[in-house]
Design an enzyme around this catalytic site. Sequence first.
Site, PDB file in Angstrom:
ATOM      1  N   LEU A   1      49.596 -59.343  70.615  1.00 41.77           N
ATOM      2  CA  LEU A   1      50.378 -60.560  71.159  1.00 41.77           C
ATOM      3  C   LEU A   1      50.742 -61.582  70.571  1.00 41.77           C
ATOM      4  CD1 LEU A   1      48.822 -60.586  74.806  1.00 41.77           C
ATOM      5  CD2 LEU A   1      50.780 -59.856  74.298  1.00 41.77           C
TER       6      LEU A   1
ATOM      7  N   TYR B   1      27.174 -59.280  66.198  1.00 45.34           N
ATOM      8  CA  TYR B   1      28.746 -59.193  65.316  1.00 45.34           C
ATOM      9  C   TYR B   1      28.050 -59.054  64.045  1.00 45.34           C
ATOM     10  CZ  TYR B   1      31.053 -60.747  69.740  1.00 45.34           C
ATOM     11  OH  TYR B   1      31.373 -61.147  70.733  1.00 45.34           O
TER      12      TYR B   1
ATOM     13  N   LEU C   1      44.452 -62.028  72.539  1.00 43.69           N
ATOM     14  CA  LEU C   1      45.803 -61.657  72.080  1.00 43.69           C
ATOM     15  C   LEU C   1      45.911 -60.232  72.060  1.00 43.69           C
ATOM     16  CD1 LEU C   1      45.906 -64.689  69.446  1.00 43.69           C
ATOM     17  CD2 LEU C   1      46.895 -64.157  71.523  1.00 43.69           C
TER      18      LEU C   1
END
Length: 304
Positions: free
Chosen positions: A206, A51, A201
Amino acid sequence: METRRIGSLDVTVVGLGCNNFGRRCDEAQTRRVVDAALDVGVTFFDTADIYGGTKSEEFLGRILQGRRDRVVLATKFGMEVAPDKKGADPAYVRRAVRDSLARLQTDRIDLYQLHQPDPSVPIGDTLAALDELVREGLVKEIGCSNFTATQQREAAEAVAEGAARFVSVQNELSLLERSDEPDGLAGARVSGLAYIPYFPLASGVLTGKYRRGEAPPPGTRLASYNETVTEREFDLIDAYTAFAAAQGRSLLELAIGWLLSLAPVTSVITGATKPEQILANAAASTWRLSDDELTAVATIGSRS
């Protein structure tokens, strides 16, 4: 905030996904998000060596100084950090954990996860290497990610008697991406693994921030990656939003509450680039759907 168990670990039902740190968030912004998470009681942090090109771990290592014992810290290995830093070979497992420990500035990783299967290495060899890390105290628990039900079962069968075994699986699952529900989620239920859904999400779709016929707002994930929401997804969002409203709830509450109502989901990993996002995600975590509500959601999701 409610906690659930991943092996011997108590984790908050909303976790902080750290994939934006070092990529969409600089260190100062990362600190603001981390501070907000701790303030609201979110203490399960999930990162990975890849990441932000390793910056996510580096940022967390500096930001959590003096606060390390307040969090359950999870990271992952196995995806390509560099041409010579990837995979699940036992020699690399030891190299990868040492690198992550150094970046995180900690003496142990609470949950160490194989980020993806490595077909070139027998899973039993990887598990044996991970067991050594647990015995040495460098790792508390081990887990896997992006594993099918078959791969979960193969891993369970490959564990030597008395050795550390995977206690969790982290796969993608959301109201808009339910393909893992009959496979990985069902497999985790059979195997006794804690299930940790990522992208709950659907990259922010969402949350209700995107509108049909309008370009994604500047600075959002979809705008950054030049992605769009399909007409089918908008149709589902409309139906989910109407259902949630009929229960006096929001779309965000449904997205998180639905997942937390599925066994054996343990913690929902939600990413955040702003403090207000982690606060909203934490506040949305209290709804547990009844069987009738789960059936209604399943009916909506089955629409083509």
